[in-house]
Design an enzyme around this catalytic site. Structure first.
Site, PDB file in Angstrom:
ATOM      1  N   ALA A   7       1.013  -1.933  -0.631  1.00 59.12           N
ATOM      2  CA  ALA A   7       1.714  -0.273   0.667  1.00 59.12           C
ATOM      3  C   ALA A   7       0.262  -0.107   1.557  1.00 59.12           C
ATOM      4  O   ALA A   7      -0.814  -0.338   0.878  1.00 59.12           O
ATOM      5  CB  ALA A   7       1.197   0.178  -1.051  1.00 59.12           C
ATOM      6  N   GLU A   8       0.450   0.935   2.545  1.00 60.26           N
ATOM      7  CA  GLU A   8       0.083   0.842   3.444  1.00 60.26           C
ATOM      8  C   GLU A   8      -1.040   2.036   3.208  1.00 60.26           C
ATOM      9  O   GLU A   8      -2.288   1.660   4.070  1.00 60.26           O
ATOM     10  CB  GLU A   8       1.083   0.959   4.269  1.00 60.26           C
ATOM     11  N   ASN A   9      -1.220   2.454   1.992  1.00 54.07           N
ATOM     12  CA  ASN A   9      -2.292   3.145   1.722  1.00 54.07           C
ATOM     13  C   ASN A   9      -3.084   2.533   1.385  1.00 54.07           C
ATOM     14  O   ASN A   9      -4.242   2.893   0.447  1.00 54.07           O
ATOM     15  CB  ASN A   9      -2.099   4.562   1.036  1.00 54.07           C
TER      16      ASN A   9
END
Length: 220
Positions: free
Chosen positions: A49-51
């Site tokens: 996940a990009e976060n």
């Protein structure tokens, strides 16, 4: 044109069949997030996940959500054994370095050559392009999950995208509630059809030209 839960689940389940053991996979917002719930038994996937999550899991059971644990779209997720966290700069560095095997994204339009438009409809407010542009350019394989037609009944599988592009010639596989289409050298190959649709149904609702093979798989 919206689709029911059954169709969304079928699309996500079909997309999960593309996942192989050990892959690093990024899931976009919408139907793609459901793919984590259909990973084939015995297949271990590193969901990114990009976060800043590695080894994200599927959606939590109702009432078991953790307010501090979500994916890049802000939706609650779980984690699996071995999960780790990093900041967004490291998460994006993984994308830019080409470490993501597959990204599964939603789309507003896809062209017959694999161009992707999925970030803006002119005149409507959006949060921004997010990580879609980099994922579309840098992931080793891009799969799109979407409705076959828009709210006006017009095909979202286009000869040429009319909306602003996210990336050119990046999409390899398109899965809708009607069909599975592969972007090949000479256009779109119709590989599979979702029941109860027929070849004629898919052709009639697809603006792009389709290559119709002799044998097509029908998904119940």
């Amino acid at each position: 044109m919206g689709m029911g839960k059954e169709n969304r689940d079928r699309i996500a389940k079909r997309a999960a069949q593309e996942l192989k053991n050990g892959m690093a996979v990024n899931l976009g917002i919408g139907i793609p997030t459901q793919v984590a719930d259909y990973v084939p038994e015995g297949v271990q996937i590193v969901f990114h996940a990009e976060n800043g999550i590695l080894y994200a899991g599927g959606a939590p059971n109702p009432g078991e959500e953790d307010a501090f644990l979500c994916n890049a779209g802000g939706y609650p997720v779980t984690i699996v054994d071995g999960a780790s966290y990093c900041d967004s700069s490291i998460a994006f560095a993984m994308i830019r370095r080409g470490c993501i095997d597959i990204t599964i994204l939603g789309a507003l339009e896809v062209s017959e050559r694999g161009d992707l438009a999925n970030w803006i409809v002119p005149g409507k407010r959006v949060a921004g392009i997010g990580g879609a542009m980099e994922l579309a350019q840098k992931a080793k394989k891009v799969i799109v999950l979407m409705n076959h037609v828009n709210r006006q009944g017009e095909s979202k599988v286009k000869k040429q995208c009319e909306l602003p592009l996210t990336a050119r010639a990046c999409v390899k596989l398109i899965i809708t509630e009607m069909a599975v289409m592969e972007v090949v050298e000479h256009g779109l190959l119709l590989k599979e059809i979702m029941s109860p649709y027929t070849v004629d149904d898919v052709v009639r609702h697809t603006e792009a030209a389709l290559i119709i093979p002799e044998h097509i798989t029908y998904i119940p």
